[in-house]
Design a protein around this motif. Structure first.
Motif, mmCIF file in Angstrom:
data_model
loop_
_atom_site.group_PDB
_atom_site.id
_atom_site.type_symbol
_atom_site.label_atom_id
_atom_site.label_comp_id
_atom_site.label_asym_id
_atom_site.label_seq_id
_atom_site.Cartn_x
_atom_site.Cartn_y
_atom_site.Cartn_z
ATOM 1 N N PRO A 1 0.682 -1.252 0.083
ATOM 2 C CA PRO A 1 -0.094 0.054 -0.003
ATOM 3 C C PRO A 1 0.740 1.266 0.067
ATOM 4 O O PRO A 1 0.298 2.273 -0.445
ATOM 5 C CB PRO A 1 -0.799 -0.035 1.369
ATOM 6 C CG PRO A 1 -0.506 -1.327 1.876
ATOM 7 C CD PRO A 1 0.487 -1.921 1.098
ATOM 8 N N ASN A 2 2.088 1.270 0.515
ATOM 9 C CA ASN A 2 3.005 2.246 0.450
ATOM 10 C C ASN A 2 3.579 2.677 -1.017
ATOM 11 O O ASN A 2 3.958 3.946 -0.926
ATOM 12 C CB ASN A 2 3.994 2.185 1.519
ATOM 13 C CG ASN A 2 3.493 1.968 2.793
ATOM 14 O OD1 ASN A 2 2.641 2.738 3.287
ATOM 15 N ND2 ASN A 2 4.266 1.430 3.723
ATOM 16 N N ALA A 3 3.693 1.590 -1.603
ATOM 17 C CA ALA A 3 4.261 1.888 -3.105
ATOM 18 C C ALA A 3 3.387 1.040 -4.076
ATOM 19 O O ALA A 3 3.468 0.096 -4.435
ATOM 20 C CB ALA A 3 5.623 1.228 -3.167
ATOM 21 N N PRO A 4 2.274 1.941 -4.432
ATOM 22 C CA PRO A 4 1.307 1.398 -5.623
ATOM 23 C C PRO A 4 1.965 0.772 -6.750
ATOM 24 O O PRO A 4 2.744 1.773 -7.068
ATOM 25 C CB PRO A 4 0.030 2.532 -5.569
ATOM 26 C CG PRO A 4 0.441 3.595 -4.594
ATOM 27 C CD PRO A 4 1.742 3.256 -4.311
ATOM 28 N N LEU A 5 1.619 -0.164 -7.314
ATOM 29 C CA LEU A 5 2.232 -0.578 -8.536
ATOM 30 C C LEU A 5 1.990 0.456 -9.438
ATOM 31 O O LEU A 5 0.709 0.626 -9.859
ATOM 32 C CB LEU A 5 2.041 -1.996 -8.898
ATOM 33 C CG LEU A 5 2.600 -2.679 -9.998
ATOM 34 C CD1 LEU A 5 4.098 -2.638 -9.754
ATOM 35 C CD2 LEU A 5 2.233 -4.089 -10.134
ATOM 36 N N GLU B 1 -0.057 10.103 -20.576
ATOM 37 C CA GLU B 1 0.237 10.483 -19.130
ATOM 38 C C GLU B 1 0.221 9.152 -18.579
ATOM 39 O O GLU B 1 -0.848 8.665 -18.011
ATOM 40 C CB GLU B 1 -0.698 11.322 -18.799
ATOM 41 C CG GLU B 1 -0.536 11.764 -17.251
ATOM 42 C CD GLU B 1 0.970 12.053 -16.856
ATOM 43 O OE1 GLU B 1 1.511 13.045 -17.369
ATOM 44 O OE2 GLU B 1 1.677 11.313 -16.122
ATOM 45 N N LEU B 2 1.215 8.192 -18.480
ATOM 46 C CA LEU B 2 1.118 6.714 -18.020
ATOM 47 C C LEU B 2 1.347 6.835 -16.502
ATOM 48 O O LEU B 2 1.166 5.783 -15.874
ATOM 49 C CB LEU B 2 2.153 5.822 -18.403
ATOM 50 C CG LEU B 2 1.824 5.645 -20.226
ATOM 51 C CD1 LEU B 2 2.716 4.312 -20.719
ATOM 52 C CD2 LEU B 2 0.635 5.136 -20.649
ATOM 53 N N SER B 3 2.021 7.817 -15.922
ATOM 54 C CA SER B 3 2.214 7.880 -14.393
ATOM 55 C C SER B 3 1.045 7.654 -13.576
ATOM 56 O O SER B 3 1.147 7.351 -12.373
ATOM 57 C CB SER B 3 3.073 8.966 -14.170
ATOM 58 O OG SER B 3 2.596 10.039 -14.352
ATOM 59 N N GLY B 4 0.018 7.887 -14.153
ATOM 60 C CA GLY B 4 -1.251 7.925 -13.384
ATOM 61 C C GLY B 4 -2.059 6.612 -13.421
ATOM 62 O O GLY B 4 -3.005 6.584 -12.699
ATOM 63 N N ALA B 5 -1.585 5.660 -14.128
ATOM 64 C CA ALA B 5 -2.248 4.462 -14.519
ATOM 65 C C ALA B 5 -1.838 3.578 -13.176
ATOM 66 O O ALA B 5 -0.618 3.365 -12.571
ATOM 67 C CB ALA B 5 -1.712 3.823 -15.565
#
Lengths: 313, 650
Positions: free
Chosen positions: B425-429, B445-449
């Motif tokens: 949970p601290n580092a969402p994939l 904008e793939l960083s939001g996926a």
């Protein structure tokens, strides 16, 4: 019988006796022209001017000329007794004596005549031959002498057309050498020829002592001078340029000269003056004069002579 | 005071004395004249008697002739001595002339152009070159082109001047100065003459500031006016999701000091697309944006023209050569762009069914999509791109480039690593690192996926990681023997990516990257730079056809034809034979605000060295007196010859 008739006789014809030089100088064309000139001369002098020439000398002619007083020694058969009966004076009947004319051709054969390509000499020989032929055709007596400072050659008196080839041979054998001295040579001439007649002088008249003296020798000795002055345009306009040493081809006299266009013009003027001087002299002394330029064909010159008259009377 | 730098004076005097004595002796000696016979020398005597009267004048003329000969002798001896005046005893100069042939030199504020005026002024300099001076003339534009050798032959230098041709580039002043200093290194009296309007910029390059050391710098300034407007920006791009339409961005700048009324004309495929009448204030930059354009399929051309008597532009403003004028520099009034040719791409999708994938492929009408189940792979035909969705069979011939979606197995050109889950949970994939400059990520904008499950991918050394989580690469791209590939280690059903606009953009970017069809800004090449034009990599040369139709062979390096372009316009590159023919077109523009600022500079400085005026080149005066002496000898000889042959002096 013309010259061509001689030629058609084959190898033994007169033509066969001519030399190679004759052939060149007096070729067929030349001989054909001579025939023509002879024919023309007959036409011109027919009638009153027959070939025979009458002299004032009284003699055994048939035509009455004049009377004169009887002198001791005269042939008494010539006394005009009819006149004696009327005038009580012894008068002798004079008749014109017919005689053939003696024509002397005096051909200048000095070095100046052969100067350059020798055209003056050739031209002079052709004129001489042509006039001689005309004279022979008119039954005159023809004598030819070549003159330099002496009489260097002589063809004895001859007559009759058939002798023309002898004249050809004589003329062909003449060379241009020696220097001109008309006075000396013509003095010799008059001394050797007592029979007066027409003296045809064919010369360029380049005489350092003066052409007048030579002509005067003929005049003073009762010859009838007839001057044919042979001239060459190359003598008038020599192709000279630059610094040269000119020397006389006869005397060897030298002069240094730088030939420019101006000099050439002055020379031409001097030459014209010389020719004019000759003409003036002849006119003044009532000597027949013709300028025979090498540029003018000899036959044209002969016809001009015929037209003016004086050569044959 | 004259100094003799040739044969020493003492030697000259000795030789001169001997020669003069010889001449006089020869003159005194009596001329041996040519003997010529004449028929009667008395005639000559008559005229020579007259001539002797003028013998004094003749003597004088002969004396004049002798004096002429002595004068000739003296002049020749002086020439051998090579006399120089004291101020001319210096060694000859070595001069490099740099002639600015950049675009601004085509300005017509001086008639006919600045370049021609510069050449005219330079002609006087060349003709005033000293005999021991040497000069080399070089054309300065994007490159430096020496047009002559270092010579003092005026004819060669004039030929070099005539060979100078204007270019449509910026002048590379530092490079030209480096060339000049290298040429003059070690030579006495070095001098650089710059012929330019002064728009040269600083003499600094990557090696640093150019140091002229002791080299003299001279400047010939040409130009008078500054009236100019230019197209300083021209870009076109297709809409990524509708490639039949495009938008154009234009920027027009008035670089002069006076307001200008101009017509801005946009032509597509030679037909008028848009006309705008502009009033540009002095120094104003005016951007123009033309959205949602269609109609042109290949070429776009923007033109600036002066307004003629307030009337409309010419009936056919798109005709080649139409609409010129309006300012002093026509070269920057035209810009070109070329839209890439559209063609249909054949796509093979090997999948058991994937709605997200199929829906995204429907967005581009230029795609011919063939769906095939993994068991029936390969389908008949040849394809540009094959998308393996959840499968990874060995690529069959004719599959083209490959896009792996959630690959598995060992028949992939990389290694599929372990599966990872979004269990921290601290580092969402998700994509924590992205190579945003990579073309397949354009507009995305793939960083939001969010990703719930994925397989990490292990690329080979030469492959590129395009997107990765902190746990490892998930999106890689690479090239294998004859084909490219992109691999995404995520099943589309295990991420919210498909509901984002970035997914179809990513998919279409991948396809476009494979078929090399760019939806980005279609910018042209800039003149004055080295162009690297795509060409078949197996070839070594290609044929480049320039806007005037001239063909030249250019080298191909690493799949790019390399050429230093100096003219704007539409170019064509051809390569290969009939069976394997390759042809592409591109545009080149002078879009250079600095070059469009044509106000002439009256001064030039390089570092601390300030350029002075050109001096010491006086037409008709050479430094060596011997040349004049020789000329005098020839002149006197001619006079002597004429007078001799006209018998004036003899």
């Amino acid at each position: 019988m013309g010259l061509l008739d001689f030629f058609s006789r084959g190898p033994k014809s007169l033509r066969g006796r001519t030399t190679a030089a004759d052939d060149e100088l007096f070729d067929d064309e030349f001989q054909r022209k001579l025939d023509y000139l002879a024919m023309v001369s007959k036409r011109v002098f027919s009638g009153a001017m027959r070939a025979e020439r009458r002299t004032r000398k009284t003699g055994s002619g048939v035509e009455f000329a004049d009377h004169r007083d009887y002198a001791a020694g005269d042939d008494i058969r010539a006394i005009d007794w009819s006149a004696y009966s009327r005038f009580q004076r012894l008068l002798i009947r004079l008749y014109e004596e017919e005689e053939d004319l003696s024509i002397y051709f005096i051909l200048d054969s000095s070095s100046s005549m052969g100067f350059g390509d020798g055209e003056k000499q050739r031209h002079a020989k052709r004129i001489c031959a042509a006039l001689a032929y005309v004279a022979l055709a008119n039954l005159d007596r023809v004598t030819i002498v070549s003159a330099t400072d002496e009489l260097s050659g002589r063809m004895p008196e001859t007559r009759g057309k058939a002798r023309i080839f002898r004249i050809f041979r004589f003329l062909s054998g003449l060379k241009s050498e020696g220097h001109t001295d008309l006075e000396d040579s013509l003095k010799t001439f008059v001394a050797q020829h007592k029979r007066k007649g027409l003296a045809v002088l064919i010369s360029d008249l380049y005489d350092a002592k003066g052409f007048e003296k030579g002509i005067n020798v003929l005049r003073y000795n009762k010859f009838e001078p007839f001057v044919l002055h042979v001239t060459d345009p190359n003598d008038r306009s020599p192709e000279l340029r630059g610094d040269v040493r000119v020397y006389d081809c006869e005397s060897g006299e030298e002069r240094e000269v730088t030939v420019t266009q101006k000099i050439l013009e002055r020379y031409a003027k001097a030459y014209d003056g010389y020719v004019e001087q000759v003409k003036r002299f002849c006119t003044k002394k009532q000597v027949a004069y013709y300028e025979a330029s090498v540029d003018v064909p000899f036959d044209e010159l002969i016809l001009r002579v015929f037209r003016r008259g004086g050569f044959l009377r | 005071m004259l100094h003799f730098v040739g044969v020493p004076l003492q030697t000259l005097l000795a030789v001169g004395g001997a020669a003069a004595a010889l001449v006089v002796t020869l003159y005194i000696l009596k001329l041996k004249r040519r003997p010529v016979p004449v028929p009667f020398s008395r005639l000559w005597e008559r005229i020579l008697r007259d001539k002797e009267a003028t013998s004094l004048f003749s003597q004088l003329k002969r004396l004049l002739s002798l004096l002429l000969q002595l004068a000739l002798l003296a002049l020749l001896l002086l020439a051998l001595g090579d006399p120089r005046t004291a101020q001319n005893l210096v060694e000859g100069r070595n001069v490099v002339v740099l002639v600015d042939a950049s675009a601004s030199m085509q300005a017509t504020d001086v008639s006919p152009t600045r370049l021609d005026e510069g050449k005219r002024q330079l002609t006087d300099v060349v003709r005033g070159l000293g005999g021991s001076d040497r000069m080399i003339i070089a054309q300065m534009d994007a490159a430096v082109t020496p047009l002559s050798t270092l010579t003092n032959e005026v004819s060669e230098l004039e030929g070099a001047l005539a060979a100078i041709k204007p270019s449509e580039t910026r002048a590379d002043f530092p490079r030209a100065l480096r060339f000049a200093t290298d040429t003059l290194r070690g030579l006495p009296n070095p001098e650089i003459i710059v012929v330019s309007d002064g728009a040269l910029g600083q003499a600094v390059d990557p090696l640093g500031a150019v140091d002229l050391a002791d080299t003299k710098l001279s400047f010939i300034s040409v130009g008078e006016g500054s009236k100019n407007a230019a197209i300083t920006g021209f870009s076109v791009r297709r809409y990524p999701l509708d490639k039949s339409r495009y938008e154009v961005m234009l920027e027009v700048t008035n670089t002069g000091k006076e307001d200008l009324d101009l017509d801005l004309v946009l032509c597509g495929d030679g037909s008028l697309t848009d006309t705008t009448r502009l009033r540009l204030k002095a120094g104003e930059r005016l951007p123009r944006f033309y959205p949602n354009l269609s109609g042109a399929s290949r070429t776009l051309e923007a033109k600036l023209a002066g307004v003629v008597s307030g009337s409309d532009p010419a009936p056919d403003p798109c005709k080649p050569g139409a609409l010129v004028g309006g300012d002093d520099l026509p070269a920057d009034d035209v810009a070109y762009a070329l839209l890439p040719e559209r063609r249909r791409s054949r796509i093979q999708v090997v999948t058991t069914g994937n709605m997200y994938l199929e829906a995204a492929l429907l967005l581009d009408e230029y795609l011919d999509v063939t769906m095939v189940s993994p068991k029936r792979y390969p389908a008949d035909g040849k394809f540009d791109v094959t998308i393996f969705d959840g499968v990874a069979p060995p690529p069959a011939p004719g599959s083209g480039h490959i896009f792996y979606l959630n690959p598995s197995g060992k028949d992939v050109p990389f290694t599929v690593d372990k599966e990872i889950l979004d269990d921290n949970p601290n580092a969402p994939l998700g994509f924590d690192e992205l190579d945003e400059k990579h073309p397949i990520l354009r507009y995305t904008e793939l960083s939001g996926a969010h990703v719930w499950r994925a397989h990490l991918l292990k690329p080979e050394k030469e492959d590129k990681v395009v997107g990765a989580s902190v746990r490892g690469p998930m999106l890689i791209a690479g090239r294998r023997a004859g084909y490219k590939f992109v691999a995404l280690g995520i099943d589309l059903r295990d991420t919210d990516l498909p509901v984002m606009i970035s997914w179809p953009l990513l998919l279409l970017n991948v396809i476009n990257d494979f078929v090399e069809e760019d939806t980005g800004y279609i910018s042209s090449f800039a003149t004055g730079t080295v162009w690297r034009i795509p060409a078949p990599s197996q070839l070594e040369t290609a044929t480049l056809v320039d806007p005037s139709g001239v063909e030249r062979t250019v080298p191909v390096q690493d799949g790019r034809a390399v050429y230093l372009g100096q003219r704007s316009g539409i170019y064509t590159v051809r390569a290969g034979t009939d069976a394997d023919k390759y042809e592409t077109m591109f545009a080149a523009n002078l879009v250079d605000p600095q070059e469009s600022r044509i106000e002439p500079q009256k001064e030039l400085a390089v570092g601390e060295t300030k350029a002075g005026e050109v001096s010491g080149f006086t037409v008709g005066v050479r430094r060596e007196i011997w040349a004049y002496l020789l000329f005098a000898v020839i002149a006197i000889s001619v006079i002597e010859w004429l007078t001799y042959h006209r018998r004036v002096t003899v």
